[in-house]
Design a protein around this motif. Sequence first.
Motif, PDB file in Angstrom:
ATOM      1  N   ALA A 116     105.571 -11.456  22.273  1.00 27.50           N
ATOM      2  CA  ALA A 116     106.487 -12.542  21.943  1.00 27.50           C
ATOM      3  C   ALA A 116     107.897 -12.224  22.438  1.00 27.50           C
ATOM      4  O   ALA A 116     108.594 -13.091  22.970  1.00 27.50           O
ATOM      5  N   HIS A 117     108.294 -10.970  22.282  1.00 28.64           N
ATOM      6  CA  HIS A 117     109.610 -10.534  22.735  1.00 28.64           C
ATOM      7  C   HIS A 117     109.750 -10.729  24.247  1.00 28.64           C
ATOM      8  O   HIS A 117     110.759 -11.240  24.735  1.00 28.64           O
ATOM      9  N   GLY A 118     108.718 -10.348  24.975  1.00 31.24           N
ATOM     10  CA  GLY A 118     108.735 -10.489  26.439  1.00 31.24           C
ATOM     11  C   GLY A 118     108.904 -11.942  26.861  1.00 31.24           C
ATOM     12  O   GLY A 118     109.701 -12.255  27.749  1.00 31.24           O
ATOM     13  N   ILE A 119     108.182 -12.808  26.200  1.00 30.53           N
ATOM     14  CA  ILE A 119     108.272 -14.236  26.540  1.00 30.53           C
ATOM     15  C   ILE A 119     109.660 -14.769  26.190  1.00 30.53           C
ATOM     16  O   ILE A 119     110.276 -15.495  26.979  1.00 30.53           O
ATOM     17  N   ALA A 120     110.168 -14.396  25.029  1.00 37.86           N
ATOM     18  CA  ALA A 120     111.498 -14.860  24.611  1.00 37.86           C
ATOM     19  C   ALA A 120     112.547 -14.452  25.654  1.00 37.86           C
ATOM     20  O   ALA A 120     113.393 -15.261  26.043  1.00 37.86           O
ATOM     21  N   LEU A 121     112.470 -13.219  26.105  1.00 38.83           N
ATOM     22  CA  LEU A 121     113.456 -12.765  27.096  1.00 38.83           C
ATOM     23  C   LEU A 121     113.320 -13.530  28.404  1.00 38.83           C
ATOM     24  O   LEU A 121     114.317 -13.894  29.033  1.00 38.83           O
ATOM     25  N   ARG A 122     112.083 -13.786  28.813  1.00 35.97           N
ATOM     26  CA  ARG A 122     111.874 -14.544  30.053  1.00 35.97           C
ATOM     27  C   ARG A 122     112.455 -15.943  29.938  1.00 35.97           C
ATOM     28  O   ARG A 122     113.093 -16.447  30.863  1.00 35.97           O
ATOM     29  N   LYS A 123     112.221 -16.597  28.794  1.00 35.68           N
ATOM     30  CA  LYS A 123     112.723 -17.964  28.616  1.00 35.68           C
ATOM     31  C   LYS A 123     114.251 -17.968  28.526  1.00 35.68           C
ATOM     32  O   LYS A 123     114.908 -18.880  29.025  1.00 35.68           O
ATOM     33  N   LEU A 124     114.814 -16.938  27.909  1.00 36.78           N
ATOM     34  CA  LEU A 124     116.280 -16.847  27.847  1.00 36.78           C
ATOM     35  C   LEU A 124     116.864 -16.686  29.244  1.00 36.78           C
ATOM     36  O   LEU A 124     117.914 -17.241  29.566  1.00 36.78           O
ATOM     37  N   GLU A 125     116.153 -15.930  30.059  1.00 34.36           N
ATOM     38  CA  GLU A 125     116.591 -15.763  31.446  1.00 34.36           C
ATOM     39  C   GLU A 125     116.586 -17.113  32.172  1.00 34.36           C
ATOM     40  O   GLU A 125     117.526 -17.455  32.883  1.00 34.36           O
ATOM     41  N   GLU A 126     115.544 -17.899  31.931  1.00 30.73           N
ATOM     42  CA  GLU A 126     115.431 -19.213  32.578  1.00 30.73           C
ATOM     43  C   GLU A 126     116.593 -20.132  32.240  1.00 30.73           C
ATOM     44  O   GLU A 126     116.974 -20.978  33.045  1.00 30.73           O
ATOM     45  N   GLY A 128     119.570 -18.979  31.452  1.00 34.46           N
ATOM     46  CA  GLY A 128     120.806 -18.270  31.783  1.00 34.46           C
ATOM     47  C   GLY A 128     121.437 -17.518  30.634  1.00 34.46           C
ATOM     48  O   GLY A 128     122.650 -17.305  30.625  1.00 34.46           O
ATOM     49  N   LEU A 129     120.633 -17.108  29.638  1.00 38.22           N
ATOM     50  CA  LEU A 129     121.217 -16.474  28.454  1.00 38.22           C
ATOM     51  C   LEU A 129     120.572 -15.122  28.119  1.00 38.22           C
ATOM     52  O   LEU A 129     120.594 -14.696  26.953  1.00 38.22           O
ATOM     53  N   ALA A 130     120.054 -14.446  29.124  1.00 39.98           N
ATOM     54  CA  ALA A 130     119.364 -13.172  28.881  1.00 39.98           C
ATOM     55  C   ALA A 130     120.261 -12.173  28.136  1.00 39.98           C
ATOM     56  O   ALA A 130     119.787 -11.408  27.301  1.00 39.98           O
ATOM     57  N   ASP A 131     121.563 -12.216  28.414  1.00 34.38           N
ATOM     58  CA  ASP A 131     122.478 -11.243  27.807  1.00 34.38           C
ATOM     59  C   ASP A 131     122.733 -11.488  26.321  1.00 34.38           C
ATOM     60  O   ASP A 131     123.365 -10.678  25.659  1.00 34.38           O
ATOM     61  N   PHE A 132     122.263 -12.635  25.820  1.00 33.45           N
ATOM     62  CA  PHE A 132     122.597 -13.014  24.441  1.00 33.45           C
ATOM     63  C   PHE A 132     121.459 -12.778  23.454  1.00 33.45           C
ATOM     64  O   PHE A 132     121.560 -13.151  22.293  1.00 33.45           O
ATOM     65  N   ALA A 133     120.392 -12.141  23.929  1.00 29.31           N
ATOM     66  CA  ALA A 133     119.177 -12.008  23.111  1.00 29.31           C
ATOM     67  C   ALA A 133     119.442 -11.430  21.729  1.00 29.31           C
ATOM     68  O   ALA A 133     118.883 -11.878  20.735  1.00 29.31           O
ATOM     69  N   GLY A 134     120.321 -10.431  21.649  1.00 22.66           N
ATOM     70  CA  GLY A 134     120.539  -9.736  20.378  1.00 22.66           C
ATOM     71  C   GLY A 134     121.623 -10.336  19.506  1.00 22.66           C
ATOM     72  O   GLY A 134     121.891  -9.842  18.403  1.00 22.66           O
ATOM     73  N   VAL A 148     119.440 -22.247  23.978  1.00 21.16           N
ATOM     74  CA  VAL A 148     118.491 -21.428  23.200  1.00 21.16           C
ATOM     75  C   VAL A 148     117.391 -22.341  22.628  1.00 21.16           C
ATOM     76  O   VAL A 148     116.205 -22.002  22.666  1.00 21.16           O
ATOM     77  N   ALA A 149     117.808 -23.505  22.128  1.00 19.77           N
ATOM     78  CA  ALA A 149     116.822 -24.437  21.563  1.00 19.77           C
ATOM     79  C   ALA A 149     115.833 -24.896  22.643  1.00 19.77           C
ATOM     80  O   ALA A 149     114.639 -25.054  22.375  1.00 19.77           O
ATOM     81  N   ILE A 150     116.331 -25.085  23.854  1.00 15.96           N
ATOM     82  CA  ILE A 150     115.438 -25.457  24.964  1.00 15.96           C
ATOM     83  C   ILE A 150     114.480 -24.300  25.268  1.00 15.96           C
ATOM     84  O   ILE A 150     113.270 -24.498  25.424  1.00 15.96           O
ATOM     85  N   ALA A 151     115.030 -23.082  25.301  1.00 11.96           N
ATOM     86  CA  ALA A 151     114.186 -21.906  25.560  1.00 11.96           C
ATOM     87  C   ALA A 151     113.118 -21.761  24.475  1.00 11.96           C
ATOM     88  O   ALA A 151     111.960 -21.434  24.760  1.00 11.96           O
ATOM     89  N   ARG A 152     113.514 -22.018  23.234  1.00 11.69           N
ATOM     90  CA  ARG A 152     112.572 -21.936  22.101  1.00 11.69           C
ATOM     91  C   ARG A 152     111.409 -22.917  22.297  1.00 11.69           C
ATOM     92  O   ARG A 152     110.251 -22.589  22.079  1.00 11.69           O
ATOM     93  N   LEU A 179     122.851 -29.734  31.041  1.00  5.91           N
ATOM     94  CA  LEU A 179     122.241 -30.645  32.018  1.00  5.91           C
ATOM     95  C   LEU A 179     121.674 -29.873  33.209  1.00  5.91           C
ATOM     96  O   LEU A 179     120.625 -30.229  33.749  1.00  5.91           O
ATOM     97  N   ALA A 180     122.365 -28.783  33.584  1.00  7.14           N
ATOM     98  CA  ALA A 180     121.878 -27.983  34.721  1.00  7.14           C
ATOM     99  C   ALA A 180     120.521 -27.368  34.391  1.00  7.14           C
ATOM    100  O   ALA A 180     119.617 -27.339  35.249  1.00  7.14           O
ATOM    101  N   VAL A 181     120.355 -26.903  33.163  1.00  2.30           N
ATOM    102  CA  VAL A 181     119.059 -26.356  32.742  1.00  2.30           C
ATOM    103  C   VAL A 181     117.993 -27.450  32.787  1.00  2.30           C
ATOM    104  O   VAL A 181     116.871 -27.236  33.257  1.00  2.30           O
ATOM    105  N   MET A 182     118.346 -28.632  32.335  1.00  4.54           N
ATOM    106  CA  MET A 182     117.385 -29.744  32.333  1.00  4.54           C
ATOM    107  C   MET A 182     117.040 -30.170  33.761  1.00  4.54           C
ATOM    108  O   MET A 182     115.890 -30.496  34.055  1.00  4.54           O
ATOM    109  N   LYS A 183     118.030 -30.115  34.637  1.00  2.00           N
ATOM    110  CA  LYS A 183     117.758 -30.443  36.050  1.00  2.00           C
ATOM    111  C   LYS A 183     116.806 -29.432  36.678  1.00  2.00           C
ATOM    112  O   LYS A 183     115.904 -29.797  37.429  1.00  2.00           O
TER     113      LYS A 183
END
Length: 243
Positions: A116-126, A128-134, A148-152, A179-183
């Motif tokens: 689950a942790h691995g997937i969460a980090l991958r989605k956060l990367e998608e 643009g928020l990988a640095d905010f995981a903790g 984050v809500a979109i990544a969730r 919007l950029a994430v949604m695009k």
Amino acid sequence: MTALLRVERLSKSYGTLEVLREVSVELRRGETLCVIGPSGSGKSTLLRCLNLLESPDSGDVWLGGTKLTDPRADLDAARARIGMVFQHFNLFPHMTVERNISIALTTVKGMNREQAHGIALRKLEEVGLADFAGQRPTRLSGGQQQRVAIARSLAMEPEVMLFDEATSALDPELVKDVLAVMKDLAAGGMTMAVVTHEMGFAREAADRVAFMCDGVLAEIGTPNHMFDQPGHPRLRQFLSQVL
Ligand SMILES: Nc1ncnc2c1ncn2[C@@H]1O[C@H](COP(=O)(O)OP(=O)(O)O)[C@@H](O)[C@H]1O
Ligand SMILES: [Mg+2]
């Protein structure tokens, strides 16, 4: 293109107020459909009927070959295939950003913590928020929290994503990152229905745009058609107010 999500003659009233009147529309696989229209026209109700947060009075909803309005349909299974992002992101303030995403993976999907942790980090990367995981969500801006809500939502691997005014509660300068994430998602082939007041986004990212007015889907077409040659007088009036 085949329809992934389809509604047929959907009607819904609250008391004497007819909120949806025989709305028929399909969401094709890989398509981004933007839904525009004045406040109170039934856009949110339509989205809520699409993932059966709301049950229509009449009409049918189909997800692929499954008729969701069939009383025997497995709604939990169907809802797991549909992601939804709202205006308010409702993250858990006492959990890290990573845990906000991974919690449903461990509790609902039964994954182990590491997976689950691995997937969460991958989605956060998608998004643009990988640095905010903790971090705690409250340390993030509204735009970051919405990402984050979109990544969730994406972590659950939905086949369809529904967005209901995902950027409406944000300060203007925070809108563009969301919007950029949604695009990116749209360009990556996700099937999406997006209720939005962002006409620039609709023009750029939508394959088709639907205009709702008084509970009726009054016009639907390509962005070029809708914005440059609108047919319905109410659509012309609406565009003259928002553009
Ligand atoms: N749960 C509800 N009970 C009563 N009326 C509702 C409810 N939800 C929405 N409505 C009414 O239905 C109409 C359409 O609402 P909505 O679908 O939220 O429109 P939109 O998203 O286009 O602004 C509005 O007049 C709204 O007040
Ligand atoms: Mg709404």
